[in-house]
Design an enzyme around this catalytic site. Structure first.
Site, PDB file in Angstrom:
ATOM      1  N   ASP A  65       0.870  -1.161   0.000  1.00 41.99           N
ATOM      2  CA  ASP A  65       0.000   0.000   0.000  1.00 41.99           C
ATOM      3  C   ASP A  65       0.914   1.220   0.000  1.00 41.99           C
ATOM      4  O   ASP A  65       2.088   1.128   0.360  1.00 41.99           O
ATOM      5  CB  ASP A  65      -0.877  -0.038   1.259  1.00 41.99           C
ATOM      6  CG  ASP A  65      -1.719   1.209   1.420  1.00 41.99           C
ATOM      7  OD1 ASP A  65      -2.213   1.738   0.402  1.00 41.99           O
ATOM      8  OD2 ASP A  65      -1.862   1.668   2.567  1.00 41.99           O
ATOM      9  N   ASP A  67      -0.255   5.008   0.795  1.00 43.77           N
ATOM     10  CA  ASP A  67      -0.569   5.988   1.834  1.00 43.77           C
ATOM     11  C   ASP A  67      -0.492   5.369   3.221  1.00 43.77           C
ATOM     12  O   ASP A  67      -1.058   4.304   3.481  1.00 43.77           O
ATOM     13  CB  ASP A  67      -1.970   6.569   1.607  1.00 43.77           C
ATOM     14  CG  ASP A  67      -2.062   7.348   0.309  1.00 43.77           C
ATOM     15  OD1 ASP A  67      -1.021   7.868  -0.140  1.00 43.77           O
ATOM     16  OD2 ASP A  67      -3.168   7.435  -0.263  1.00 43.77           O
ATOM     17  N   GLY A 155      -5.206   2.922  -3.344  1.00 41.60           N
ATOM     18  CA  GLY A 155      -6.465   3.594  -3.648  1.00 41.60           C
ATOM     19  C   GLY A 155      -6.224   5.069  -3.937  1.00 41.60           C
ATOM     20  O   GLY A 155      -7.160   5.823  -4.173  1.00 41.60           O
ATOM     21  N   LYS A 203      -8.148  -3.879  -4.423  1.00 45.71           N
ATOM     22  CA  LYS A 203      -6.755  -4.274  -4.206  1.00 45.71           C
ATOM     23  C   LYS A 203      -6.615  -5.791  -4.292  1.00 45.71           C
ATOM     24  O   LYS A 203      -5.633  -6.310  -4.836  1.00 45.71           O
ATOM     25  CB  LYS A 203      -6.258  -3.763  -2.859  1.00 45.71           C
ATOM     26  CG  LYS A 203      -6.018  -2.261  -2.826  1.00 45.71           C
ATOM     27  CD  LYS A 203      -5.404  -1.830  -1.509  1.00 45.71           C
ATOM     28  CE  LYS A 203      -5.176  -0.333  -1.485  1.00 45.71           C
ATOM     29  NZ  LYS A 203      -4.584   0.119  -0.202  1.00 45.71           N
TER      30      LYS A 203
END
Length: 301
Positions: A65, A67, A155, A203
């Protein structure tokens, strides 16, 4: 920094037993912020099991990921703050990451609060470049040196993730993220809803697509949110490592295979087992050699 005192003093025996080598407490502690942080969460997955470590060090691909994992910020929150809508957007981000609302709903709601133009994004990236999490660059270098493929699955938005990918030496084609859409004058039009990462479960879909395309035997997902946890399922990631170094979401962390607070701990553990075993074997051979020398010496005398 590790010193000789960091390692537990195991008694040397000629029997080849490696069970205790999988969880040396001093090394595991390097992956945590503090014992206070861990005890406050009431979680028992900060120490990886033997099986978890095996999957980690044999992973053919690791998906991160971005962020609050690769980067210390939530990109959309920072962009919103730059555009004057920080607090309202941050509240939606919290809902999305905890899984309390569908991701696509939260994404659309957040963007509608400030409708960023192309010029605003370019200005934002120039004045507030992404901040990389401590230790992540070293971890990625370690993985790549081991021929482990690295992917960024987010995202967030490609326009903001591309600079991160370039900085860390990750191919742009290994980015799976959302695409902001703009008009001919740079006005905001929305986002590309065909991207799998634009919706809940996206995801997981991206990880499954990667695995199917490349035929990886084992994959790991590392992140902090509910959408990252979703990536661990049959045909997707075999292991989910929750990174709590920026945001600790207890509902997500409780379901993780392994909870870590610092990336340097993952770097150390990635090569720990073969090194420990090699040292053990070397010690065994050395003691055997000494035994033979003493035996010959006694016999000659």
């Amino acid at each position: 920094m590790l010193t000789l005192r960091s390692f537990p003093k195991y008694p040397i025996r000629l029997s080849f037993t490696t069970t205790r080598l999988y969880k040396p407490p001093a090394i595991m502690a390097g992956s945590l912020h503090s014992s206070k942080e861990v005890s406050s969460t009431h979680l028992d997955n900060t120490l990886p099991t033997k099986d978890v470590l095996e999957i980690w060090r044999k992973a053919e691909a690791v998906c991160f990921d971005v962020d609050s994992t690769v980067c210390v910020d939530e990109g959309i929150d920072e962009l919103a703050d730059f555009c004057g809508a920080g607090q309202a957007v941050a509240e939606w981000t919290s809902k999305a990451m905890n899984g309390s609302v569908p991701f696509e709903e939260a994404l659309a709601a957040r963007l509608s609060l400030f409708n960023p133009s192309l010029s605003q994004i370019n200005d934002f990236l120039e004045k507030r470049p992404p901040r990389i999490s401590p230790g992540i660059a070293e971890l990625i270098l370690k993985l790549q040196a081991n021929d482990t493929e690295v992917y960024l699955i987010s995202g967030g938005f490609r326009q903001m993730i591309n600079p991160v990918s370039v900085k860390l030496g990750i191919p742009l084609e290994n980015i799976f993220a959302n695409q902001l859409l703009f008009g001919s004058n740079g006005e905001f039009l929305g986002f590309d809803t065909s991207e799998p990462t634009s919706r809940s479960g996206g995801k997981a879909t991206a990880v499954e697509d990667i695995r199917k395309k490349h035929g990886y035997k084992s994959m790991v997902m590392i992140g902090d949110g509910a959408t990252d946890l979703e990536a661990k399922r049959p045909g997707g990631a075999d292991l989910f490592i929750c990174y709590g170094g920026v945001q600790l979401r207890e509902a997500v962390a409780a379901k993780a295979d392994w909870l870590v607070f610092q990336f340097p701990g993952l770097v150390k553990l990635f090569g720990m087992i073969p090194i420990c075993c090699s040292l053990y074997v070397a010690t065994f051979v050395f003691l055997c050699a000494i035994h033979v020398i003493i035996h010959i010496s006694n016999k000659c005398s």
